[in-house]
Write a protein that holds these residues in place. Structure first.
Motif, PDB file in Angstrom:
ATOM      1  N   SER A 138      -3.353   6.057  -0.353  1.00 27.17           N
ATOM      2  CA  SER A 138      -3.995   7.180   0.336  1.00 27.17           C
ATOM      3  C   SER A 138      -3.063   8.377   0.355  1.00 27.17           C
ATOM      4  CB  SER A 138      -4.395   6.792   1.755  1.00 27.17           C
ATOM      5  OG  SER A 138      -3.270   6.725   2.583  1.00 27.17           O
ATOM      6  N   GLY A 139      -3.656   9.557   0.263  1.00 28.55           N
ATOM      7  CA  GLY A 139      -2.879  10.795   0.233  1.00 28.55           C
ATOM      8  C   GLY A 139      -3.040  11.594   1.509  1.00 28.55           C
ATOM      9  N   GLY A 140      -2.394  12.756   1.542  1.00 24.53           N
ATOM     10  CA  GLY A 140      -2.435  13.617   2.724  1.00 24.53           C
ATOM     11  C   GLY A 140      -3.806  14.226   2.947  1.00 24.53           C
ATOM     12  N   ASP A 141      -4.660  14.170   1.918  1.00 24.04           N
ATOM     13  CA  ASP A 141      -6.001  14.736   2.035  1.00 24.04           C
ATOM     14  C   ASP A 141      -7.094  13.669   1.943  1.00 24.04           C
ATOM     15  OD1 ASP A 141      -5.452  14.092  -0.576  1.00 24.04           O
ATOM     16  OD2 ASP A 141      -6.262  15.929  -1.439  1.00 24.04           O
ATOM     17  N   THR A 142      -6.700  12.396   2.021  1.00 24.58           N
ATOM     18  CA  THR A 142      -7.681  11.311   1.898  1.00 24.58           C
ATOM     19  C   THR A 142      -8.537  11.191   3.164  1.00 24.58           C
ATOM     20  OG1 THR A 142      -6.174  10.133   0.452  1.00 24.58           O
ATOM     21  CG2 THR A 142      -7.934   8.821   1.470  1.00 24.58           C
ATOM     22  N   PHE A 143      -7.888  11.348   4.313  1.00 21.68           N
ATOM     23  CA  PHE A 143      -8.585  11.239   5.598  1.00 21.68           C
ATOM     24  C   PHE A 143      -8.495  12.584   6.320  1.00 21.68           C
ATOM     25  CE2 PHE A 143      -6.505   7.058   4.728  1.00 21.68           C
ATOM     26  CZ  PHE A 143      -7.649   6.309   4.485  1.00 21.68           C
TER      27      PHE A 143
ATOM     28  N   PHE B 264      -6.818  12.974   8.865  1.00 22.85           N
ATOM     29  CA  PHE B 264      -5.529  12.944   9.564  1.00 22.85           C
ATOM     30  C   PHE B 264      -4.472  12.531   8.562  1.00 22.85           C
ATOM     31  CE2 PHE B 264      -8.504   9.485  10.628  1.00 22.85           C
ATOM     32  CZ  PHE B 264      -8.008   8.495   9.797  1.00 22.85           C
ATOM     33  N   ARG B 265      -3.246  12.881   8.843  1.00 28.38           N
ATOM     34  CA  ARG B 265      -2.146  12.446   7.977  1.00 28.38           C
ATOM     35  C   ARG B 265      -0.886  12.259   8.800  1.00 28.38           C
ATOM     36  NH1 ARG B 265      -2.078  18.129   4.955  1.00 28.38           N
ATOM     37  NH2 ARG B 265      -0.673  19.277   6.293  1.00 28.38           N
ATOM     38  N   LYS B 266       0.133  11.607   8.200  1.00 29.37           N
ATOM     39  CA  LYS B 266       1.394  11.367   8.899  1.00 29.37           C
ATOM     40  C   LYS B 266       1.906  12.679   9.485  1.00 29.37           C
ATOM     41  CE  LYS B 266       3.173   9.918   5.030  1.00 29.37           C
ATOM     42  NZ  LYS B 266       4.167   9.492   4.021  1.00 29.37           N
ATOM     43  N   PRO B 267       2.424  12.748  10.674  1.00 24.56           N
ATOM     44  CA  PRO B 267       2.857  11.648  11.542  1.00 24.56           C
ATOM     45  C   PRO B 267       1.763  10.990  12.389  1.00 24.56           C
ATOM     46  CG  PRO B 267       3.422  13.731  12.567  1.00 24.56           C
ATOM     47  CD  PRO B 267       2.826  14.066  11.229  1.00 24.56           C
ATOM     48  N   ASP B 268       0.494  11.239  12.107  1.00 24.49           N
ATOM     49  CA  ASP B 268      -0.574  10.538  12.832  1.00 24.49           C
ATOM     50  C   ASP B 268      -0.597   9.070  12.372  1.00 24.49           C
ATOM     51  OD1 ASP B 268      -3.003   9.524  13.827  1.00 24.49           O
ATOM     52  OD2 ASP B 268      -3.978  11.491  13.687  1.00 24.49           O
ATOM     53  N   PRO B 269      -0.431   8.129  13.313  1.00 20.60           N
ATOM     54  CA  PRO B 269      -0.398   6.713  12.927  1.00 20.60           C
ATOM     55  C   PRO B 269      -1.703   6.239  12.285  1.00 20.60           C
ATOM     56  CG  PRO B 269      -0.545   6.928  15.317  1.00 20.60           C
ATOM     57  CD  PRO B 269      -0.292   8.307  14.772  1.00 20.60           C
ATOM     58  N   GLU B 270      -2.806   6.976  12.547  1.00 16.61           N
ATOM     59  CA  GLU B 270      -4.088   6.600  11.941  1.00 16.61           C
ATOM     60  C   GLU B 270      -4.022   6.612  10.420  1.00 16.61           C
ATOM     61  OE1 GLU B 270      -6.733   5.241  13.226  1.00 16.61           O
ATOM     62  OE2 GLU B 270      -5.707   5.298  15.153  1.00 16.61           O
ATOM     63  N   HIS B 271      -3.161   7.465   9.873  1.00 18.86           N
ATOM     64  CA  HIS B 271      -3.017   7.520   8.411  1.00 18.86           C
ATOM     65  C   HIS B 271      -2.510   6.177   7.874  1.00 18.86           C
ATOM     66  CE1 HIS B 271      -1.461  10.051   4.720  1.00 18.86           C
ATOM     67  NE2 HIS B 271      -2.358   9.149   4.379  1.00 18.86           N
ATOM     68  N   ILE B 272      -1.516   5.625   8.568  1.00 19.80           N
ATOM     69  CA  ILE B 272      -0.992   4.311   8.168  1.00 19.80           C
ATOM     70  C   ILE B 272      -2.078   3.246   8.372  1.00 19.80           C
ATOM     71  CG2 ILE B 272       0.733   2.510   8.643  1.00 19.80           C
ATOM     72  CD1 ILE B 272       2.640   4.668   9.610  1.00 19.80           C
ATOM     73  N   LEU B 273      -2.721   3.272   9.550  1.00 20.63           N
ATOM     74  CA  LEU B 273      -3.678   2.215   9.894  1.00 20.63           C
ATOM     75  C   LEU B 273      -4.927   2.246   9.012  1.00 20.63           C
ATOM     76  CD1 LEU B 273      -3.201   2.355  13.754  1.00 20.63           C
ATOM     77  CD2 LEU B 273      -2.391   0.572  12.184  1.00 20.63           C
ATOM     78  N   ALA B 274      -5.399   3.444   8.665  1.00 20.17           N
ATOM     79  CA  ALA B 274      -6.569   3.545   7.784  1.00 20.17           C
ATOM     80  C   ALA B 274      -6.208   3.047   6.376  1.00 20.17           C
ATOM     81  CB  ALA B 274      -7.067   4.988   7.734  1.00 20.17           C
ATOM     82  N   THR B 275      -4.966   3.266   5.977  1.00 18.86           N
ATOM     83  CA  THR B 275      -4.498   2.773   4.678  1.00 18.86           C
ATOM     84  C   THR B 275      -4.464   1.244   4.678  1.00 18.86           C
ATOM     85  OG1 THR B 275      -3.127   4.766   4.447  1.00 18.86           O
ATOM     86  CG2 THR B 275      -2.612   2.920   2.985  1.00 18.86           C
TER      87      THR B 275
ATOM     88  N   ALA C 228       0.845  -1.199   0.000  1.00 18.96           N
ATOM     89  CA  ALA C 228       0.000   0.000   0.000  1.00 18.96           C
ATOM     90  C   ALA C 228       0.876   1.243   0.000  1.00 18.96           C
ATOM     91  CB  ALA C 228      -0.917  -0.001   1.227  1.00 18.96           C
ATOM     92  N   VAL C 229       0.300   2.365  -0.425  1.00 17.57           N
ATOM     93  CA  VAL C 229       1.006   3.651  -0.421  1.00 17.57           C
ATOM     94  C   VAL C 229       0.296   4.591   0.546  1.00 17.57           C
ATOM     95  CG1 VAL C 229       1.695   5.663  -1.783  1.00 17.57           C
ATOM     96  CG2 VAL C 229       1.746   3.384  -2.825  1.00 17.57           C
ATOM     97  N   CYS C 230       1.087   5.210   1.419  1.00 16.87           N
ATOM     98  CA  CYS C 230       0.571   6.195   2.375  1.00 16.87           C
ATOM     99  C   CYS C 230       1.448   7.437   2.249  1.00 16.87           C
ATOM    100  CB  CYS C 230       0.647   5.611   3.785  1.00 16.87           C
ATOM    101  SG  CYS C 230       0.151   6.736   5.088  1.00 16.87           S
ATOM    102  N   THR C 231       0.941   8.438   1.532  1.00 18.67           N
ATOM    103  CA  THR C 231       1.739   9.629   1.235  1.00 18.67           C
ATOM    104  C   THR C 231       1.029  10.882   1.724  1.00 18.67           C
ATOM    105  OG1 THR C 231       2.642  10.991  -0.576  1.00 18.67           O
ATOM    106  CG2 THR C 231       0.716   9.669  -1.100  1.00 18.67           C
ATOM    107  N   ASN C 232       1.798  11.908   2.048  1.00 21.63           N
ATOM    108  CA  ASN C 232       1.185  13.196   2.393  1.00 21.63           C
ATOM    109  C   ASN C 232       0.945  14.041   1.141  1.00 21.63           C
ATOM    110  OD1 ASN C 232       0.824  12.737   5.064  1.00 21.63           O
ATOM    111  ND2 ASN C 232       2.549  13.983   5.781  1.00 21.63           N
ATOM    112  N   LYS C 233       1.369  13.545  -0.010  1.00 18.91           N
ATOM    113  CA  LYS C 233       1.050  14.181  -1.287  1.00 18.91           C
ATOM    114  C   LYS C 233      -0.468  14.093  -1.473  1.00 18.91           C
ATOM    115  CE  LYS C 233       3.417  13.471  -5.740  1.00 18.91           C
ATOM    116  NZ  LYS C 233       4.557  14.324  -5.454  1.00 18.91           N
ATOM    117  N   MET C 234      -1.060  15.070  -2.154  1.00 17.44           N
ATOM    118  CA  MET C 234      -2.494  14.986  -2.412  1.00 17.44           C
ATOM    119  C   MET C 234      -2.808  13.721  -3.205  1.00 17.44           C
ATOM    120  SD  MET C 234      -3.767  18.773  -3.471  1.00 17.44           S
ATOM    121  CE  MET C 234      -2.180  19.311  -4.037  1.00 17.44           C
TER     122      MET C 234
END
Ligand SMILES: O=C(O)COP(=O)(O)O
Ligand SMILES: [Mg+2]
Length: 223
Positions: free
Chosen positions: A137-142, A144-155, A110-116
């Motif tokens: 998933s991008g920085g605007d998908t959820f 929250f975004r990295k460094p929030d671990p939820e970004h990784i977990l939701a991905t 999977a890809v978890c990026t802060n890029k849009m």
């Protein structure tokens, strides 16, 4: 396929996007007559998406910018970046072989990026990488975004993986901090855009080349 998921950061980890990011950013700030930034500035500018990158470039040049001026500049960046894509951006050496190895071993990717997300998806598509990933998933998908671990977990959830079987691979503090905040093992790569030496990020492991990303290493780190 196992429920183990390997989550990759994009800019500076999967793909060397620096030349195109710098070019599109310079095109953007030229609208306000700011002097161009260089590659050496990028490590301080990138990491939280295009909006923050533009704000940081203005700060770097000591130029004031108000909230209501940002949307037009962001559009200018997006238009330029999207039109030139994939430009000079290329996967890092050994990446394709490593992705093939990981897929063959049955790992979810999977890809978890802060890029849009709207920029990440076409870039991966034009470099023929989309099919490798169960989720992007991008920085605007959820919300929250990295460094929030939820970004990784939701991905991981979107990829159909399990939250306790995750490995994060990234180039900068946002990636490794997100992993550490979520008690997720991580690998740092030194060829991306970190503004501190990757040895200082606190990753579980460091690889200098994707040839070092082996099935044994992944299994050992995930435990
Ligand atoms: O584009 C950015 O600012 C960061 O992107 P990354 O999370 O893929 O490194
Ligand atoms: Mg990165």
């Amino acid at each position: 396929m196992t429920a183990t998921t390997i989550v990759f950061d994009l800019d500076g980890t999967l793909i060397d996007t620096a030349p195109d990011l710098v070019e599109s950013l310079n095109h953007t700030i030229a609208a306000r007559d700011l002097a161009p930034v260089g590659y050496e500035d990028l490590t301080h500018l990138v990491g939280q998406g295009a909006r923050v990158m533009i704000q940081r470039a203005f700060a770097l040049r000591g130029a004031p910018i108000t909230e209501d001026e940002i949307p037009a500049l962001l559009d200018r960046f997006i238009d330029h970046y999207e039109a030139s894509m994939p430009g000079k951006s290329r996967p890092y050496p050994g990446l394709i072989e490593a992705l093939d190895r990981m897929r063959t071993a049955g790992f979810r990717l999977a890809v978890c990026t802060n890029k849009m997300e709207r920029l990440a998806r076409p870039l991966l598509e034009r470099l023929e990488l989309t099919a490798y990933f169960e989720a992007i998933s991008g920085g605007d998908t959820f919300a929250f975004r990295k460094p929030d671990p939820e970004h990784i977990l939701a991905t991981v959830e979107r990829a159909g993986g399990k939250a306790d079987k995750v490995l994060m691979i990234g180039d900068s503090i946002n990636d490794i901090l997100a992993a550490r905040n979520g008690n997720i093992p991580s690998i740092a790569v030194p060829f991306g855009y970190s503004d501190v030496p990757v040895e200082e990020l606190g990753a579980s492991h460091i690889i200098g080349h994707f040839d070092e990303l082996t099935v044994e290493l992944v299994e050992r780190l995930i435990g």
